[in-house]
Design a protein around this motif. Structure first.
Motif, PDB file in Angstrom:
ATOM      1  N   GLY A  48       0.815  -1.205   0.000  1.00 15.84           N
ATOM      2  CA  GLY A  48       0.000   0.000   0.000  1.00 15.84           C
ATOM      3  C   GLY A  48       0.845   1.250   0.000  1.00 15.84           C
ATOM      4  O   GLY A  48       1.813   1.351   0.757  1.00 15.84           O
ATOM      5  N   VAL A  49       0.490   2.203  -0.859  1.00 13.46           N
ATOM      6  CA  VAL A  49       1.141   3.513  -0.899  1.00 13.46           C
ATOM      7  C   VAL A  49       0.192   4.511  -0.262  1.00 13.46           C
ATOM      8  O   VAL A  49      -0.905   4.753  -0.788  1.00 13.46           O
ATOM      9  CB  VAL A  49       1.459   3.930  -2.344  1.00 13.46           C
ATOM     10  N   PRO A  50       0.548   5.095   0.885  1.00  6.92           N
ATOM     11  CA  PRO A  50      -0.393   5.960   1.607  1.00  6.92           C
ATOM     12  C   PRO A  50      -0.632   7.289   0.903  1.00  6.92           C
ATOM     13  O   PRO A  50       0.238   7.795   0.182  1.00  6.92           O
ATOM     14  CB  PRO A  50       0.297   6.168   2.957  1.00  6.92           C
ATOM     15  N   ASP A  51      -1.822   7.823   1.090  1.00  9.90           N
ATOM     16  CA  ASP A  51      -2.085   9.190   0.644  1.00  9.90           C
ATOM     17  C   ASP A  51      -2.056  10.107   1.866  1.00  9.90           C
ATOM     18  O   ASP A  51      -1.647   9.689   2.960  1.00  9.90           O
ATOM     19  CB  ASP A  51      -3.424   9.286  -0.104  1.00  9.90           C
ATOM     20  N   ASP A  52      -2.470  11.333   1.712  1.00  6.72           N
ATOM     21  CA  ASP A  52      -2.420  12.301   2.813  1.00  6.72           C
ATOM     22  C   ASP A  52      -3.778  12.465   3.493  1.00  6.72           C
ATOM     23  O   ASP A  52      -4.001  13.429   4.230  1.00  6.72           O
ATOM     24  CB  ASP A  52      -1.948  13.668   2.283  1.00  6.72           C
ATOM     25  N   HIS A  53      -4.692  11.518   3.242  1.00  9.96           N
ATOM     26  CA  HIS A  53      -6.051  11.676   3.758  1.00  9.96           C
ATOM     27  C   HIS A  53      -6.516  10.438   4.523  1.00  9.96           C
ATOM     28  O   HIS A  53      -7.720  10.186   4.608  1.00  9.96           O
ATOM     29  CB  HIS A  53      -7.007  11.965   2.596  1.00  9.96           C
ATOM     30  N   GLY A  54      -5.576   9.668   5.058  1.00 11.55           N
ATOM     31  CA  GLY A  54      -5.950   8.507   5.848  1.00 11.55           C
ATOM     32  C   GLY A  54      -6.272   7.265   5.054  1.00 11.55           C
ATOM     33  O   GLY A  54      -6.731   6.262   5.608  1.00 11.55           O
ATOM     34  N   GLY A  55      -6.043   7.286   3.756  1.00 14.98           N
ATOM     35  CA  GLY A  55      -6.288   6.115   2.914  1.00 14.98           C
ATOM     36  C   GLY A  55      -5.030   5.734   2.156  1.00 14.98           C
ATOM     37  O   GLY A  55      -3.906   6.046   2.564  1.00 14.98           O
ATOM     38  N   PHE A  56      -5.216   5.031   1.049  1.00 13.41           N
ATOM     39  CA  PHE A  56      -4.095   4.611   0.222  1.00 13.41           C
ATOM     40  C   PHE A  56      -4.295   5.127  -1.198  1.00 13.41           C
ATOM     41  O   PHE A  56      -5.343   4.920  -1.805  1.00 13.41           O
ATOM     42  CB  PHE A  56      -3.965   3.081   0.208  1.00 13.41           C
ATOM     43  N   ALA A  57      -3.260   5.783  -1.707  1.00 16.33           N
ATOM     44  CA  ALA A  57      -3.307   6.244  -3.088  1.00 16.33           C
ATOM     45  C   ALA A  57      -3.280   5.065  -4.046  1.00 16.33           C
ATOM     46  O   ALA A  57      -3.910   5.090  -5.108  1.00 16.33           O
ATOM     47  CB  ALA A  57      -2.128   7.179  -3.361  1.00 16.33           C
ATOM     48  N   GLN A  58      -2.533   4.030  -3.691  1.00 21.11           N
ATOM     49  CA  GLN A  58      -2.461   2.805  -4.484  1.00 21.11           C
ATOM     50  C   GLN A  58      -2.350   1.623  -3.533  1.00 21.11           C
ATOM     51  O   GLN A  58      -1.693   1.711  -2.491  1.00 21.11           O
ATOM     52  CB  GLN A  58      -1.249   2.836  -5.429  1.00 21.11           C
ATOM     53  N   PHE A  59      -2.994   0.523  -3.907  1.00 17.77           N
ATOM     54  CA  PHE A  59      -2.936  -0.684  -3.091  1.00 17.77           C
ATOM     55  C   PHE A  59      -2.933  -1.870  -4.052  1.00 17.77           C
ATOM     56  O   PHE A  59      -3.895  -2.091  -4.788  1.00 17.77           O
ATOM     57  CB  PHE A  59      -4.138  -0.763  -2.144  1.00 17.77           C
ATOM     58  N   VAL A  60      -1.823  -2.603  -4.080  1.00 19.96           N
ATOM     59  CA  VAL A  60      -1.629  -3.684  -5.039  1.00 19.96           C
ATOM     60  C   VAL A  60      -1.569  -5.005  -4.293  1.00 19.96           C
ATOM     61  O   VAL A  60      -0.895  -5.111  -3.260  1.00 19.96           O
ATOM     62  CB  VAL A  60      -0.326  -3.472  -5.847  1.00 19.96           C
ATOM     63  N   VAL A  61      -2.269  -6.007  -4.800  1.00 21.07           N
ATOM     64  CA  VAL A  61      -2.298  -7.322  -4.152  1.00 21.07           C
ATOM     65  C   VAL A  61      -1.842  -8.395  -5.121  1.00 21.07           C
ATOM     66  O   VAL A  61      -1.915  -8.233  -6.344  1.00 21.07           O
ATOM     67  CB  VAL A  61      -3.717  -7.653  -3.643  1.00 21.07           C
ATOM     68  N   ASP A  62      -1.375  -9.513  -4.576  1.00 19.27           N
ATOM     69  CA  ASP A  62      -1.003 -10.675  -5.368  1.00 19.27           C
ATOM     70  C   ASP A  62      -1.491 -11.914  -4.622  1.00 19.27           C
ATOM     71  O   ASP A  62      -1.296 -12.026  -3.407  1.00 19.27           O
ATOM     72  CB  ASP A  62       0.513 -10.738  -5.571  1.00 19.27           C
TER      73      ASP A  62
END
Length: 381
Positions: A48-62
């Protein structure tokens, strides 16, 4: 005994090379996750790549199918174990993530996970991502975690290289954005200098024709003919600018078709004859195709706007060592040494940078009165 089927220096080296071979951020993220899951023999992996608003800007799964991923729902928020990974300096290894006091539950469609290994991906003092693994595929005695201290060390190594690869990918994308902005700025300047001036002349000529229509119809007719010519020239300039502004459909059409289409449009828009020949070219990596297209566009721009050429030829052919692009014109030519010493470069610096950036080579051959030939060769094809 380790159950990691791909353990060993060669597997680690392959994973690290794969990370640093990608240029797009999304591709880098996918490669990091897939490499970590394979090397540590886990059932699931995520980054997960965090954003500045308490969420994730990107989230990649495998390890999760597309159907499962869509059923899970929106991207997770920064809470529970995920938030802990973003705040920690080192790895976190858990026997059962569901029994950790920080665990706050999953959506109904989320796969069941037990043993867990995660750590932050850091660039200096900044946490730029968090990497997670779950369900080590190995026998697990009651009350023990499948992930080992050795796994922690390996994941930490991957995270260090992941930080480098991710940072490089972001710099690449930023550089590409700046290049696009520079090209659009150049086009805007050209539109101002060329089209705007022609439209201004057109307006003055039309006013002159209106003033002459009663007392000197013959002269007024000549002025109206000039209006028509100026309008045609302005149309040519606009068409050429639209060709350069329109995103090339390389992914859908391929380099050969895209180049052929652009050459056909330029041939119709300009008085010079513009031709294209290219066949038998295999698909190249996306970065190489993009670089070849941009060099071709820059060379065509120079030939059609500055050389006074009557014929411009574009060819794409397979050579002994790779694929070669050639743009040649029969225009006035120039002395490359004089151009450099005068501080002008006609886009040559940009073209050379594009060629160097994809492992290619650019050659410029020109002399006053002898036209210009620009060749770019890249490996492959």
């Amino acid at each position: 005994m380790s159950h990691r089927p791909s353990s060993g220096l060669a597997a680690v080296s392959s994973a690290l090379l794969a990370m640093n071979r990608r240029m797009e951020v999304r591709d880098v993220l996918r490669t990091i996750v897939a490499s970590a899951r394979e090397l540590l023999d886990a059932e699931y992996a995520a980054l997960g790549v965090p954003d500045d608003h308490g969420g994730f800007a990107q989230f990649v799964v495998d390890g999760v199918s597309d159907e499962q991923w869509h059923a899970i729902g929106p991207l997770p928020r920064q809470h529970g174990i995920l938030a802990a990974m973003l705040d920690k300096d080192g790895p976190e290894r858990l026997v059962d993530v569901r029994k950790d006091p920080r665990f706050e539950g999953w959506p109904a469609a989320h796969p069941a996970m037990s043993d867990f290994l995660g750590l932050p991906v850091r660039d200096g003092d900044e946490t730029i991502a968090a990497l997670f693994l779950a369900n080590k595929r190995c026998p697990k005695p009651e009350g023990s975690c499948g992930f080992t201290a050795e796994d922690e060390e390996l994941l930490a190594l991957l995270a260090q290289h992941a930080a480098i690869a991710l940072t490089n990918a972001r710099l690449y994308e930023r550089s590409r954005e700046l290049t696009i902005a520079e090209e659009r700025s150049r086009l805007a300047h050209e539109l101002h200098d060329a089209v705007s001036q022609k439209l201004f002349s057109l307006r003055l000529t039309a006013q002159a024709a209106a003033a002459l229509v009663d007392r000197d119809p013959a002269r007024a007719k000549g002025e109206l003919q000039q209006v028509a010519e100026l309008a045609a020239e302005a149309t040519e300039e606009l068409r050429a600018a639209v060709v350069e502004l329109r995103p090339a459909a390389l992914d859908e059409d391929g380099l050969v078709h895209t180049l052929r289409t652009q050459v056909q449009v330029l041939d119709r828009a300009h008085t010079a004859r513009v031709t294209f020949h290219g066949s038998g070219i295999r698909a190249l990596p996306a970065a190489q195709e993009a670089a070849l297209l941009r060099v071709a566009q820059e060379a065509l721009h120079n030939a059609l706007r500055h050389s006074g050429a009557g014929l411009v030829t574009v060819s794409l052919a397979r050579g002994a060592t790779g694929t070669r692009l050639t743009v040649a014109d029969d225009g006035t030519g120039f002395d490359p040494a004089t151009v450099r010493s005068a501080g002008r470069h006609l886009g040559l610096v940009s073209m050379r940078d594009r060629a160097d950036g994809v492992g290619g080579r650019l050659t410029v051959t020109s002399a006053p009165g002898s036209g210009t030939t620009i060749e770019m060769e890249v490996p492959g094809g």
